[in-house]
Design an enzyme around this catalytic site. Structure first.
Site, short mmCIF file in Angstrom:
data_model
loop_
_atom_site.label_atom_id
_atom_site.label_comp_id
_atom_site.label_asym_id
_atom_site.label_seq_id
_atom_site.Cartn_x
_atom_site.Cartn_y
_atom_site.Cartn_z
N ASP A 53 0.81 -1.22 0.00
CA ASP A 53 0.00 0.00 0.00
C ASP A 53 0.85 1.27 0.00
OD1 ASP A 53 1.01 -0.20 2.54
OD2 ASP A 53 -0.87 0.31 3.56
N HIS A 78 25.89 2.85 -16.80
CA HIS A 78 24.72 3.14 -15.97
C HIS A 78 24.76 2.31 -14.67
CE1 HIS A 78 22.19 4.78 -19.57
NE2 HIS A 78 23.10 5.62 -19.14
N ASP A 89 28.05 10.51 -11.47
CA ASP A 89 27.12 11.14 -12.41
C ASP A 89 25.83 11.39 -11.63
OD1 ASP A 89 25.35 11.85 -14.46
OD2 ASP A 89 26.18 10.39 -15.88
N ASP A 140 22.62 17.93 -14.66
CA ASP A 140 23.27 16.65 -14.98
C ASP A 140 24.77 16.88 -15.03
OD1 ASP A 140 23.91 14.13 -15.88
OD2 ASP A 140 22.82 14.27 -17.77
N HIS A 172 29.54 5.95 -26.36
CA HIS A 172 28.30 6.73 -26.32
C HIS A 172 28.49 8.08 -27.02
CE1 HIS A 172 29.90 9.31 -23.06
NE2 HIS A 172 30.33 8.20 -22.48
N HIS A 230 23.28 15.27 -24.81
CA HIS A 230 21.84 15.16 -25.05
C HIS A 230 21.18 16.46 -24.62
CE1 HIS A 230 21.47 14.51 -20.69
NE2 HIS A 230 22.44 13.62 -20.81
N HIS A 244 17.21 13.37 -20.17
CA HIS A 244 17.36 13.21 -21.61
C HIS A 244 16.12 13.86 -22.22
CE1 HIS A 244 20.86 10.38 -22.00
NE2 HIS A 244 20.65 10.39 -20.71
N GLU A 247 29.58 15.54 -22.56
CA GLU A 247 30.06 14.51 -21.64
C GLU A 247 30.90 13.43 -22.33
OE1 GLU A 247 26.94 11.81 -20.27
OE2 GLU A 247 25.46 13.05 -21.30
N TYR A 263 36.64 4.52 -21.22
CA TYR A 263 36.40 3.38 -20.35
C TYR A 263 37.28 2.24 -20.83
CZ TYR A 263 32.38 6.47 -20.20
OH TYR A 263 31.60 7.59 -20.14
N ARG A 309 34.56 10.05 -17.06
CA ARG A 309 33.60 10.88 -17.80
C ARG A 309 33.55 12.24 -17.13
NH1 ARG A 309 29.83 7.56 -17.86
NH2 ARG A 309 28.38 8.27 -16.27
N GLU A 335 31.23 15.77 -17.41
CA GLU A 335 29.99 16.25 -18.01
C GLU A 335 29.58 17.59 -17.40
OE1 GLU A 335 25.42 14.60 -18.71
OE2 GLU A 335 26.65 13.78 -17.08
#
Length: 443
Positions: free
Chosen positions: A42, A245, A262, A273, A352, A356, A363, A386, A390, A407, A409
Site C-alpha cells: 500500500d 549506468h 554522475d 546533470d 556513447h 543530449h 534526456h 560529456e 572506459y 567521464r 559532463e
C-alpha cells in the site's frame, strides 16, 4: 521562505496559447497527468508529474487531464482533477480541487476527474481532429477510444465524430527545446546545487568509504535545497566507473582507484546533470592523469564548439577527434586516425554520444535531426557535453590502463554570443581537484 526562481501562471498560460494557436479548426488536444505507482503493497513511489503535462499546466497532482479547445466560447482550457476531500487530504496531502484548478492554475472550466467519462464525449463531439500523445499510456488510450466510440454512436442524432488523430508530442517538444528566461533561472538554480553536491563529494571522499556514503553526501546537498535527484545517481569506484549506468552504489572505495559520479538535482522538475571523476585518495596516478587530461581536452574542444548555427553532430565530432588524438599518443589505438574514426575503432573505449538535450527531462525531448539532417543549435537550447573513456581489462591492453573509467559532463546553454556553462561551479582541472580534496580532508 527563500527567494527562489519559479514559472509564473502567465508563462503557463502563454505556453497553452502557443499550443492552441497551432491546432487546426474544430480541433481538441488532450493530455493526461502521471499517475501514482505502487512500490510495495500500500505504499507508492514518490509522485513525479508527467513533463509535458507539467509544462502546460504547472499542476502537480496525479489523476488529472488537461483539454485545450481553440475558440471555445465557454473557455479554451478545461482541467479535470481530484475534488477536495478533507478525509483523503488528512492522509495524503492538500488538493487544489476544481475551484483551485481555476483560481490557482488558470483553467477556464474544471470538472472532478470522476466526471471525465461523462464530459469528454461531449467535448469531442463535432470535432474534426484530436491532438493526442498516442501510445504514451495504454490504459488512457483505451479511455480515449471509448470516448470516441461513444461519439460515433451518436451519428444518427447528427453528431459528427473526429476523423483524424494528430500527434501532440511534436508541438510541445519543439516548444520545450527552446528555454525561456524563467526556465533557465530554474536550471541555473538546479545546476548550482548540483555543483555544490559534487564539490562536497570530493571533499568527503577517502579510501575505505563505501560508494553509498558518498552518494548520501550528494543527496544531502540536494535535499537541503529542497530538490530531488533528477535521475538515479551513479557513484562508481574503480572498475564500476566503466559501467555506463552503474547504480548499485554498494562497493568499498579502494585507495588508488578513481571514483566516477554522475548525479544531478531536479528543481520543480527541471534537471541538472553533472559528471565528475576524481581519485579516491585525492591524488591522480600518472596513468589516471594521462587519460583524464585526454577526456578533459575533448570536453573543452566540444564545449568550445557550442554556439548558434553549429550542427548538433559537430559537438560529438570535436570530442571524438580529441579523444582519438590522445589515445593514439598513448598507444591505446595504433591505426591511422582517419581509419579509426571512419571505422569507429575508438568505440572500444568511447561507446556513447557526447551529449543530449536537457530540461524538464534529463534526456530531454526535441529532435536531433530535422528532415534527415543534423539539427543546428539555436540560442535557448540546453545540452550536456560529456565525453568519456572506459578501458577494459583485456589482453593486448597495457595493465596500467585497466579498469580506468572517466567521464566529465557539464550542462551548456547556447547563447546568442556562444555558450554559458551552467555547471561551472564544480572544479574539473587536475590541479584544482587535488587541491580541493587535500583541503577537504580537514572538514
Amino acid at each position: 521562505m527563500r527567494d527562489t526562481p519559479h514559472i509564473s501562471a502567465a508563462e503557463y498560460a502563454k505556453r497553452r496559447q502557443r499550443v492552441l494557436d497551432q491546432l487546426g479548426a474544430d480541433s481538441i488536444a488532450i493530455i493526461n497527468s502521471s499517475g501514482l505507482k505502487t512500490r510495495n503493497h500500500d505504499a507508492e513511489y514518490i509522485f513525479r508529474q508527467d513533463s509535458d503535462f507539467y509544462y502546460l499546466t504547472g499542476f502537480n497532482e496525479p489523476e488529472a487531464v488537461a483539454v485545450l479547445i481553440p475558440n471555445r466560447a465557454e473557455g479554451e482550457y478545461v482541467l479535470f482533477c481530484r475534488e477536495r476531500d478533507p478525509a483523503a487530504e488528512q492522509w495524503t496531502g492538500y488538493r487544489a480541487g476544481v475551484e483551485g484548478a481555476k483560481s490557482q492554475y488558470g483553467a477556464s472550466e474544471s470538472y472532478p476527474i470522476s466526471q471525465l467519462n461523462e464530459v469528454m464525449p461531449k467535448l469531442l463531439a463535432n470535432k474534426d481532429q484530436v491532438y493526442y500523445r498516442l501510445g504514451m499510456d495504454w490504459t488512457f488510450d483505451q479511455q480515449v477510444f471509448t470516448w470516441l466510440n461513444s461519439v460515433r454512436a451518436q451519428v444518427r442524432a447528427g453528431v459528427k465524430a473526429p476523423q483524424t488523430f494528430k500527434v501532440l508530442d511534436q508541438i510541445i517538444h519543439e516548444m520545450r527545446l527552446i528555454k525561456s528566461e524563467a526556465e533557465l533561472d530554474m536550471m541555473r538554480h538546479a545546476a548550482k546545487t548540483s555543483a555544490r553536491a559534487h564539490t562536497r563529494a570530493m571533499q568527503v571522499c577517502k579510501p575505505d568509504m563505501y560508494e553509498y556514503e558518498v552518494e548520501a553526501a550528494i543527496a544531502y546537498e540536494f535535499r537541503r535545497d529542497g530538490m530531488e535527484t533528477a535521475y538515479t545517481s551513479i557513484v562508481g569506484g574503480g572498475k564500476n566507473g566503466c559501467i555506463l549506468h552503474y547504480i548499485e552504489n554498494r562497493d568499498r572505495l579502494n585507495d588508488g582507484d578513481l571514483l566516477l559520479i554522475d548525479a544531478g538535482a531536479e528543481y520543480h522538475c527541471y534537471a541538472s546533470d553533472i559528471t565528475r571523476t576524481f581519485p579516491v585518495n585525492g591524488k591522480f596516478s600518472p596513468a589516471q592523469k594521462a587519460l583524464y587530461q585526454i577526456v578533459l581536452n575533448a570536453q573543452y574542444a566540444a564545449i568550445n564548439t557550442v554556439r548558434p548555427n553549429v550542427l548538433w553532430d559537430d559537438i560529438h565530432q570535436a570530442a571524438v577527434h580529441a579523444l582519438v588524438d590522445g589515445l593514439i599518443e598513448l598507444g591505446l589505438l595504433t591505426e591511422a586516425k582517419d581509419k579509426i574514426i571512419a571505422e569507429g575503432l575508438y568505440r572500444k573505449f568511447y561507446m556513447h554520444r557526447t551529449g543530449h538535450w536537457l530540461g524538464l527531462d534529463v534526456h530531454d525531448v526535441g529532435a536531433y535531426k530535422v528532415e534527415g539532417a543534423w539539427r543546428r543549435l539555436e540560442a535557448g537550447m540546453v545540452l550536456t557535453v560529456e565525453p568519456g573513456l572506459y578501458i577494459p581489462a583485456e589482453e593486448g591492453i597495457d595493465p596500467q590502463w585497466w579498469h580506468i573509467g572517466i567521464r566529465i559532463e557539464d550542462d551548456v546553454l547556447v547563447t546568442a554570443e556562444g555558450r554559458e556553462v551552467l555547471t561551472a561551479g564544480v572544479v574539473k582541472e587536475i590541479a584544482d581537484i587535488e587541491a580541493l580534496m587535500a583541503a577537504g580532508k580537514d572538514i
